[in-house]
Design an enzyme around this catalytic site. Structure first.
Site, PDB file in Angstrom:
ATOM      1  N   GLU A 229      -2.788   1.163  -2.031  1.00  0.00           N
ATOM      2  CA  GLU A 229      -1.625   1.431  -1.165  1.00  0.00           C
ATOM      3  C   GLU A 229      -1.561   0.516   0.070  1.00  0.00           C
ATOM      4  O   GLU A 229      -0.432   0.202   0.473  1.00  0.00           O
ATOM      5  CB  GLU A 229      -1.627   2.903  -0.722  1.00  0.00           C
ATOM      6  CG  GLU A 229      -1.374   3.884  -1.835  1.00  0.00           C
ATOM      7  CD  GLU A 229      -2.581   4.037  -2.763  1.00  0.00           C
ATOM      8  OE1 GLU A 229      -2.396   4.306  -3.964  1.00  0.00           O
ATOM      9  OE2 GLU A 229      -3.714   3.858  -2.284  1.00  0.00           O
TER      10      GLU A 229
ATOM     11  N   ASP B  74      -3.358  11.603  -7.839  1.00  0.00           N
ATOM     12  CA  ASP B  74      -4.351  12.675  -7.803  1.00  0.00           C
ATOM     13  C   ASP B  74      -3.698  14.056  -7.841  1.00  0.00           C
ATOM     14  O   ASP B  74      -3.637  14.776  -6.839  1.00  0.00           O
ATOM     15  CB  ASP B  74      -5.225  12.531  -6.557  1.00  0.00           C
ATOM     16  CG  ASP B  74      -6.005  11.230  -6.579  1.00  0.00           C
ATOM     17  OD1 ASP B  74      -6.188  10.673  -7.669  1.00  0.00           O
ATOM     18  OD2 ASP B  74      -6.433  10.770  -5.500  1.00  0.00           O
TER      19      ASP B  74
ATOM     20  N   ASP C   6      -6.869   0.837  -8.485  1.00  0.00           N
ATOM     21  CA  ASP C   6      -6.683   2.084  -7.740  1.00  0.00           C
ATOM     22  C   ASP C   6      -6.731   1.747  -6.247  1.00  0.00           C
ATOM     23  O   ASP C   6      -7.031   0.614  -5.847  1.00  0.00           O
ATOM     24  CB  ASP C   6      -7.810   3.050  -8.116  1.00  0.00           C
ATOM     25  CG  ASP C   6      -7.512   4.491  -7.754  1.00  0.00           C
ATOM     26  OD1 ASP C   6      -6.477   4.748  -7.099  1.00  0.00           O
ATOM     27  OD2 ASP C   6      -8.319   5.357  -8.113  1.00  0.00           O
TER      28      ASP C   6
END
Length: 949
Positions: free
Chosen positions: A527, A600, A524
């Site tokens: 980015e 999300d 996770d």
């Protein structure tokens, strides 16, 4: 001084909700402003044409391509070089770079995206005259690539029809490297009052001001740009294709809407810039967690695609023009021009061509196709055990339990919080004892603490991302507080990262010995997410290995994290077993390293609906192992919404329920009746269909054609279906599903593109479309699910606690006859864990139903058969009696259900054998034949003959 915990408490309210002000619009991005301004100026000048031209290349007739110099009338002293190469399958590669410039442009994106250098075509015939070079190629010699010299324009034709045009609108612009002194001189010349257009054409072309050339401020952050302006603009036009798809990830329609022109739905271009967007909007061109610069263009006569292999922030304007084509304008911050034209001509061809460039999704571990249960966070070992017990007590199947960030001591990944997880290995083995697995999160940020061995060792190895100075380690803030990030572009990080996942080494200082080889990994925040960074990510002027700035590689960053995690998980065992890795950030080629989810999302009907479109778009982008969090990450969905969302999840390749730390517990066993039983039935339906899903993954792993297939992929000549994105087919199985994504729905209308019979999966009722529509009941206890006539669906109907326990369960075959009385299907099996399938340890069976007809009397007999597809396709060193086939040799077909018979059979028996037990029922002309226990094995060739006359 604030502690890291205090800092995060102050910061979290600002990052845990979407705020448009956290992220740039095009007008706030200097290079995007410049690119759009160029497009606007070109439209204002009717005589405008591109300033770029090329020298006529020296070509022999049969060479695959050429290299030549590019000249710019705007920059007569700047040298550019163009490569045009035709590869196998007719793929065209166009590259352009600045030659001998002051600096080097980033040119390594394809190093990470491609699986290798594509092979050159040996079937090309070039001709050259004073104005253009033309290549003719293809098996039918119907493909033409025309390169116009002045101005430079590249056009791909098929059958004399334009498919793709590069620089047809003259918006190609590669900003050359310069010094600040050069720029000041240009300003001085303009300041003398001379005509911009006549004397300083560069000022007209680039704009008459230095717009964010050397630095740029957004909110409180200033991005220094030591290399100066280096953006790349290119127009790509599809003159005869009215629909474009792809460029994930965005929350929008599958068929991408306009961002400019009279039909514009958005005012901003689509953005590709991996970003941690909390509570993202359900309808927006805003960039989300992943970026794949691949766009398909489709019409009733052909499909083509472009893969623009660039890793920097990119904005894409889309204009649907009145004559039916689509104009696009791609504006990237840095990098070379490196564009692949994929000629199609069908959707399947384009998928395969792209897969041959960037690879396919590997065949996943079978258990990863089951149901995954997650939340932020299961708080202790006892909590995990208790959740598992409740699943068993209430008869809910589940394969995987997940742990979010709170398992780790102070968010130091690989290190357990022993207060709450005192026995992590024993806990994991308790889950594994009933053939289940655990997935545990490992994020890319490392807590900057010398009592954290992983950080300490990474620092010693000097493999951490550097700040803009190029010295030391970049420090940002994430879940642990003060953090640094491993630079996975640095080769020195790779072996170190692999060593961390070893579970059997004595060097426990930086190995995850408190784990097992079965644990899957969740990547996770890759980015990367940086709470105190610009746009909640890393500053663009940070430095990676090789001296590249973060701006150059941003969209690849998350891919490398998952790439090396996949390799690390695979290296835990010898021989290796298939790892499971879930990633949030991704790029072209990420499909080779596991699954993704859409981030999300919110627990709303709108997010449920757009999640389907996003998963479809990811499949178009080559990333098929995808899903959205069931129930939404944020919020507390009402029971009706949750039941509907479980249907969406059950028909997604990746099926996980997940929830935010502030939500109420919503494990399915906590639901009241009837919702509890409805969800149980949905989960059991998913498990019964695992043979369908696994077989679809086998096909995708070979061809690249996505698992979830939109209407335009299934029926590429049917214009009316090109914009449909709320229903889809599962692989080539023939299953058509239309999930309900609105409250209070009682029935749905399903679009059917063909004159074919479809059967209700649950009632066996045949439906023939009226005006291309079938209306189905869709109460909360009903799923709009159809079987396309001509399909055979293999299922396993025994309820089990987890998928590995189904290995020896018998099969049921649903045989849905088409209007001609025929059907086909297949099932693929292997051990689901190892790579033994590569050496032929498989069972791959093809099922067929063939009808013979009596003249004027309908069907006389139906022959239902099973054949070995692996023999026909020569999978590895295949032996029908291979090790895996022997291990499942006792698995039988326990039931055949034949749909579409018009009358009761006279007899049903094994070919050359005895009569079988069967039942036939007919209602309203819908006949259903059930053949009980035909006494055939799934590994054998066999045939059952149904005689009607």
């Amino acid at each position: 001084m604030w502690s890291p915990g205090t800092f995060l408490l102050l910061l979290l309210p600002t990052v845990l909700a979407f705020k448009p002000s956290d992220f740039k619009t095009c007008s706030q991005s200097g290079f995007c402003r410049r690119g759009r301004a160029l497009a606007e100026r070109s439209q204002e000048l009717s005589s405008w044409h591109s300033p770029y031209s090329i020298e006529p290349p020296e070509l022999s007739p049969h060479q695959p391509g050429f290299t030549t110099n590019v000249h710019s009338s705007v920059y007569p002293n700047v040298k550019f070089v163009l490569d045009v190469i035709i590869h196998e399958e007719g793929i065209v590669r166009v590259r352009m770079d600045e030659e001998n410039g002051l600096r080097k442009r980033y040119n390594e994106a394809t190093q990470w995206a491609l699986i290798g250098e594509p092979l050159l075509s040996d079937d090309v015939l070039w001709t050259v005259d004073s104005k253009k070079a033309k290549a003719v190629y293809g098996s039918k010699k119907d493909m033409e690539l025309v390169v116009d010299f002045n101005p430079l324009k590249i056009t791909l034709f098929r059958g004399g029809v334009e498919q793709v045009v590069l620089n047809g609108r003259g918006l190609l612009h590669m900003e050359h490297f310069r010094t600040k002194e050069d720029s000041k001189l240009a300003e001085h010349i303009e300041g003398e009052g001379q005509s911009v257009l006549q004397v300083n054409s560069a000022a007209w072309f680039e704009g008459d001001t230095q717009d964010a050339f050397w630095d740029e401020t957004f909110s409180t952050w200033t991005d220094t740009k030591p290399k100066g302006p280096e953006s790349l603009s290119l127009d790509i036009t599809f003159p005869n294709h009215a629909h474009v798809y792809g460029i994930p990830q965005h929350a929008t329609n599958l068929s991408l809407p306009s961002t400019t022109g009279p039909t514009a739905r958005y005012t901003d271009p689509f953005r590709l810039y991996n970003a941690d967007v909390f509570e993202y909007l359900a309808d927006s061109p805003t960039s989300l967690y992943g970026s794949i610069p691949l766009m398909h263009a489709h019409s009733a006569t052909s499909t083509v695609a472009v893969f623009n292999a660039i890793a920097s922030e990119t904005w894409i304007d889309i204009t649907h023009v009145e004559k039916g084509g689509v104009e696009t304008h791609w504006i990237s911050e840095s990098g070379i021009l490196d564009v692949f034209l994929l000629p199609g001509p069908t959707p399947a061809d384009v998928f395969t061509q792209y897969a041959h460039l960037t690879g396919t999704a590997p065949l996943p571990a079978h258990w990863s196709l089951g149901y995954h249960q997650c939340r932020w966070n299961y708080v202790s070992s006892d909590d995990v055990r208790g959740v598992q017990d409740r699943f068993d007590e209430d008869d809910f199947p589940v394969d995987v339990f997940w742990l979010d960030i709170e398992y780790a001591e102070d968010h130091k990944y690989f290190m357990w919080n022993k207060k709450t997880f005192p026995d992590p290995v024993e806990m994991t083995k308790d889950v594994e004892a009933v053939e289940r697995k655990m997935v545990i999160i490992v994020d890319p940020h490392l807590k900057r603490s010398n009592d954290y061995p992983v950080y300490k060792r990474a620092s010693e190895l000097e493999v951490l991302v550097k700040p803009k100075s190029g010295e030391g380690e970049y420090e940002g803030w994430c879940w642990p507080g003060s953090s640094s990030w491993i630079d996975f572009f640095h080769p020195g990080s790779w072996d170190f990262w692999i060593s961390l996942f070893k579970t059997d080494t004595i060097d426990s200082q930086w190995s995850w010995t408190e784990s097992t080889n079965n644990v899957g990994i969740w990547n996770d925040m890759n980015e990367p997410s940086v709470f105190n960074g610009p746009e909640i990510t890393m500053p663009k002027d940070n430095i990676h290995y090789g001296g590249w700035e973060h701006r150059d590689v941003h969209n690849i960053n998350g891919m490398l994290f998952a790439n090396h995690t996949f390799q690390a998980a695979e290296a835990r065992t010898d021989p290796p077993r298939r790892p499971f890795v879930l990633t949030r950030a991704f790029y072209a080629g990420s499909q080779r390293f596991g699954a993704m989810w859409t981030g999300d999302n919110l627990g709303t009907w709108e997010h449920m609906a757009v999640g389907i479109k996003m998963v479809l778009a990811n499949g178009v982008g080559g990333m098929p192992f995808a899903g959205s969090d069931v129930g939404g990450f944020f919020g507390n969905p009402e029971p009706e919404m949750l039941v509907r969302w479980y249907v969406v999840g059950a028909f997604s390749p990746f099926f996980r329920a997940h929830a935010h730390i502030d939500t109420k517990r919503r494990e399915p066993y906590l639901l009241e009746e009837p919702y509890k039983s409805l969800v149980r039935d949905i989960l059991r339906l998913r498990y019964s269909m695992l043979p369908v899903w696994y077989t679809a993954f086998r096909e995708t792993s070979e061809s690249g054609v996505p698992i979830l297939r939109p209407q335009y992929v299934m029926f590429p000549e049917d214009d009316a279906g090109f914009g449909i994105d709320d229903q889809f087919y599962v692989g080539s199985s023939g299953l058509l599903v239309k999930p309900v994504t609105e409250k209070g729905v009682k029935e749905v209308s399903v679009y059917i593109a063909e004159d074919q019979v479809y059967y209700d999966y649950f009632t066996n009722q045949p439906h023939r479309p009226k005006n291309r529509q079938i209306t189905l009941p869709a109460n909360l206890d009903q799923i709009p699910l159809l079987i396309r006539g001509g399909s055979i669906i293999p299922t396993r109907e025994r309820p089990r606690r987890s998928s590995p326990l189904m290995k020896h369960d018998p099969f049921t075959l649903r045989i849905a006859l088409d209007t001609s009385g025929n059907a086909r299907g297949e099932v693929y099996l292997d051990d689901g864990e190892t790579y033994g399938y590569g050496k032929g340890d498989v069972v791959w069976r093809g099922f067929g139903a063939e009808s013979t007809k009596r003249k004027g009397k309908g069907i006389g007999a139906v022959r239902i058969s099973s054949v070995d597809l692996a023999v026909r396709t020569q999978v590895g060193a295949y032996d029908p009696k291979n090790e895996f086939a022997r291990s499942v040799g006792d698995v039988r077909v326990e039931k055949l259900v034949v749909l579409g018979l018009e009358k009761k059979p006279l007899s049903v028996g094994l070919e050359g054998g005895s009569e079988l037990e069967w039942e036939f029922a007919s209602k309203d002309g819908a006949g259903v034949l059930v053949i009980k226990d035909p006494a055939v094995r799934v590994v054998d060739d066999w045939a059952v003959v149904v005689k009607l006359e």
